[in-house]
Motif scaffolding. Sequence first.
Motif, mmCIF file in Angstrom:
data_model
loop_
_atom_site.group_PDB
_atom_site.id
_atom_site.type_symbol
_atom_site.label_atom_id
_atom_site.label_comp_id
_atom_site.label_asym_id
_atom_site.label_seq_id
_atom_site.Cartn_x
_atom_site.Cartn_y
_atom_site.Cartn_z
ATOM 1 N N ALA A 35 0.831 -1.211 0.000
ATOM 2 C CA ALA A 35 0.000 0.000 0.000
ATOM 3 C C ALA A 35 0.859 1.253 0.000
ATOM 4 N N MET A 36 0.200 2.391 -0.244
ATOM 5 C CA MET A 36 0.867 3.690 -0.199
ATOM 6 C C MET A 36 1.148 4.049 1.252
ATOM 7 N N ARG A 37 2.389 4.489 1.527
ATOM 8 C CA ARG A 37 2.770 4.785 2.895
ATOM 9 C C ARG A 37 3.385 6.181 2.944
ATOM 10 N N ARG A 38 3.131 6.880 4.040
ATOM 11 C CA ARG A 38 3.761 8.186 4.255
ATOM 12 C C ARG A 38 5.165 7.923 4.787
ATOM 13 N N THR A 39 6.151 8.565 4.187
ATOM 14 C CA THR A 39 7.517 8.253 4.609
ATOM 15 C C THR A 39 8.234 9.466 5.184
ATOM 16 N N GLY A 40 7.523 10.566 5.380
ATOM 17 C CA GLY A 40 8.152 11.749 5.957
ATOM 18 C C GLY A 40 7.103 12.801 6.171
ATOM 19 N N GLU A 41 7.506 13.931 6.695
ATOM 20 C CA GLU A 41 6.536 14.995 6.982
ATOM 21 C C GLU A 41 6.168 15.767 5.709
ATOM 22 N N GLU A 42 7.155 15.942 4.836
ATOM 23 C CA GLU A 42 6.996 16.874 3.718
ATOM 24 C C GLU A 42 6.374 16.236 2.482
ATOM 25 N N GLY A 43 5.233 15.642 2.664
ATOM 26 C CA GLY A 43 4.541 15.090 1.500
ATOM 27 C C GLY A 43 5.343 14.050 0.753
ATOM 28 N N SER A 44 6.004 13.141 1.477
ATOM 29 C CA SER A 44 6.719 12.056 0.801
ATOM 30 C C SER A 44 5.888 10.785 0.916
ATOM 31 N N PHE A 45 5.647 10.161 -0.206
ATOM 32 C CA PHE A 45 4.836 8.949 -0.217
ATOM 33 C C PHE A 45 5.490 7.921 -1.106
ATOM 34 N N CYS A 46 5.325 6.655 -0.743
ATOM 35 C CA CYS A 46 5.767 5.615 -1.656
ATOM 36 C C CYS A 46 4.983 4.348 -1.391
ATOM 37 N N TYR A 47 4.894 3.518 -2.412
ATOM 38 C CA TYR A 47 4.320 2.205 -2.202
ATOM 39 C C TYR A 47 5.285 1.389 -1.380
ATOM 40 N N SER A 48 4.769 0.579 -0.465
ATOM 41 C CA SER A 48 5.632 -0.266 0.354
ATOM 42 C C SER A 48 4.983 -1.624 0.544
ATOM 43 N N LEU A 49 5.833 -2.609 0.810
ATOM 44 C CA LEU A 49 5.364 -3.918 1.213
ATOM 45 C C LEU A 49 5.531 -3.949 2.731
ATOM 46 N N VAL A 50 4.429 -3.911 3.457
ATOM 47 C CA VAL A 50 4.466 -3.765 4.914
ATOM 48 C C VAL A 50 4.164 -5.109 5.559
ATOM 49 N N SER A 51 5.048 -5.579 6.413
ATOM 50 C CA SER A 51 4.837 -6.879 7.046
ATOM 51 C C SER A 51 4.557 -6.759 8.542
ATOM 52 N N ASP A 52 4.963 -5.620 9.149
ATOM 53 C CA ASP A 52 4.808 -5.424 10.584
ATOM 54 C C ASP A 52 3.498 -4.677 10.864
ATOM 55 N N PRO A 53 2.543 -5.306 11.602
ATOM 56 C CA PRO A 53 1.236 -4.661 11.826
ATOM 57 C C PRO A 53 1.352 -3.262 12.435
ATOM 58 N N SER A 54 2.408 -3.008 13.216
ATOM 59 C CA SER A 54 2.520 -1.693 13.849
ATOM 60 C C SER A 54 2.852 -0.617 12.813
ATOM 61 N N MET A 55 3.365 -1.019 11.665
ATOM 62 C CA MET A 55 3.718 -0.028 10.644
ATOM 63 C C MET A 55 2.552 0.301 9.715
ATOM 64 N N VAL A 56 1.414 -0.346 9.980
ATOM 65 C CA VAL A 56 0.214 -0.021 9.207
ATOM 66 C C VAL A 56 -0.219 1.423 9.475
ATOM 67 N N ASP A 57 0.181 1.974 10.636
ATOM 68 C CA ASP A 57 -0.169 3.361 10.972
ATOM 69 C C ASP A 57 0.251 4.352 9.887
ATOM 70 N N ASP A 58 1.376 4.065 9.221
ATOM 71 C CA ASP A 58 1.891 4.978 8.187
ATOM 72 C C ASP A 58 1.157 4.847 6.860
ATOM 73 N N ILE A 59 0.332 3.811 6.752
ATOM 74 C CA ILE A 59 -0.341 3.593 5.461
ATOM 75 C C ILE A 59 -1.448 4.632 5.272
ATOM 76 N N VAL A 60 -1.454 5.253 4.092
ATOM 77 C CA VAL A 60 -2.509 6.218 3.769
ATOM 78 C C VAL A 60 -3.340 5.632 2.631
ATOM 79 N N PRO A 61 -4.414 4.912 2.976
ATOM 80 C CA PRO A 61 -5.156 4.186 1.935
ATOM 81 C C PRO A 61 -5.724 5.132 0.877
ATOM 82 N N PHE A 62 -5.409 4.840 -0.342
ATOM 83 C CA PHE A 62 -5.928 5.593 -1.495
ATOM 84 C C PHE A 62 -5.721 7.093 -1.370
ATOM 85 N N TYR A 63 -4.598 7.471 -0.790
ATOM 86 C CA TYR A 63 -4.191 8.874 -0.786
ATOM 87 C C TYR A 63 -4.048 9.290 -2.251
#
Lengths: 363, 140
Positions: A35-63
Motif C-alpha cells: 500500500a501507499m505509505r507516508r515516509t516523511g513529513e513533507e509530503g513524501s509517499f511511496c508504495y511499500s510492502l508492509v509486514s509489521d502490523p505496527s507499521m500499518v499506521d503509516d499507510i494512507v489508503p488511497f491517498y
Amino acid sequence: MTESRYIVSPEEYGDGTRRVLRQLLASGAMGSVFAMRRTGEEGSFCYSLVSDPSMVDDIVPFYPVMPVQAARALTQLTITRPLDRPVAALLRPCEVRAFVENVKQSQGSMENLFIISCTCPGVVPTADIRDMKDEIAIREREFVIRDACSACIEFVPGPQTDMVLLMACDDPPEGTRLLLQSRRALETAAGLDGFEMETDRPLGELTAVTARQRASSRNRLLKNAPVAGRGLEDLVSMFSMCIGCRACRQACPLCNCILCDYETARTIHTPELVREESNRRGAVRVPSGSIQFQLGRLNHIAPYCTGCGQCSDVCPVHIPVAEIFIRAAELVQTSLGYSPGKDIDDAPALSTYVEGELQDITD
Amino acid sequence: MDEFEPRIIGFLCNWCSYAGADLAGTSRLEMPSNLVPIKVMCSSRVDPEMVADAFLRGADGVLIAGCHPGDCHYDKGNYYARRRFAVLKKVVESLGLEADRLRLSWISASEGARFRKVVEEFTEKVRKLGPNPAGKETLL
C-alpha cells in the motif's frame, strides 16, 4: 445479482481501512500488505510492502497520489515467481487493469494477491504531491485531479478485485464502506472485528451519475486532445521540446520490455544517416528520434493503455503524452474490441485474432 | 519541375508475396518501378515501428503484403499482421497523419498479375497524395 454485500463502520475510510489491514496482518490471514505509505513529513509517499502490523499506521489508503504506477511495482515483486504468502494490495482500478495486462503478458502473477481497490476519485498531478499534507483537505476533496483521471470512465474496479472501498460515487458515505466482491472477501470479512455486514445496491447503481459525468469529460478530452487529428505539423511542434529522457517509458506500467527497441543499434540513427538526411532535407534536428520513439511507443502500447496518465505526469517539459495516448487507445481498442485489464482470460490484443475480422482495412 | 515519382517501401513476405513479385518479373509483366521491395519472412515480422520509421524517413507509401488469410506458411502469422496493421492505421489516424499512405494486401505466389495490379494502383494513389510531408520535416 441485485444486491451486494458490504462491511461498514462509522470511522473515516482511512482509519477503517487501516483497521482492516491491521487485523489481516495480526491474524495471519495476510503475510504482508502492499500500500501507499507516508515516509516523511513533507509530503513524501511511496508504495511499500508492509509486514509489521505496527507499521500499518503509516499507510494512507488511497491517498490521491501516484508516485509510481503500482502495476510496475507488483511486476517487480512477482516477475520471477508468484508471491509465497497472501498479500493484501491496495490498488487503484487503472493499476489493477495494468497489472492484469502484465500478468497476461507473463510479466507477473496474481497468485496469492488479495486486491482491495476503490471507486476511484483520481489522483493529483505528481508535481503537486509536495503540497499534499492536510488529510482534512483530502477528505473534503480540495484538490485538482489529473486530466487523465477526470476523463477516466473505468473508475469502478472489475471482477479481479476482492474488496472495493466506496469513494467516488453518487452519494459518498460518511464512514468506511467496503464491498465484498469475491468469495475470498466474504470469508476474510467473516474474521474481522468491529464491522457490520450490510446489503446494498451493486456498485454500478451507486456510481451511475458519477459515471455519466466522467463520460462527458472523457468526450471533451477526446475531442480537444492535443494533436487531436491535426496532422504532422502539430505533432512536430508538440515534440520539439522533447528532451528524450524516456521518463514516459520508465513510468508506463505497460512498457515492460527488458530492453527497449529504441535503445538498440537497430533504431538509433547513425551519424551517416543523420548527415544524409540533413543533406536531403536541408536541416535535421540532432539528436533525432523523438517522434520516431513516440510513434513506436504508441503502436506498442495503444492496445493495452489503461489511461493512468503517469506518462504526462513525469514529462519534465509538459508534453501532454497521456492525452495523446488516451485518444489513440480509444480508437485502437474500439477497433479491436479489446478492453485492457477487463478479463484475465482474454488473450492480449496482439496475441490473438478473429478469422473474419478487419476485412475493410485489407485487400 | 519533374513529375513527382513516389517512393514506396514494400515489405513482402518470403513465401507468397515476394514469390508473387518474382513471378511478375519472370512473366515480364511491366509495372511502375516505384516500389522498393524488402523481403521479410512473414508479414507478421513487420513491427509497426518499421513502418513508422519508413514513413518518418520520407517513404511516400508503405505496402505490407503477405499470404492470403488461411494460407500463411506459419499458419496464422498474417492474422497477427492484420491486427498490428489495424493498430498502426488507428494510431496514424488519431494523429491526423495520412493513413491512405499505408496498405496491407494479400498476394499469393501464383498471383504475379495481382502483384502488378496492386503496385500500379498503389503507386497511382500515392502519386495523387503527393510527396510525404514527413520527408521534408527537419525534426524526426
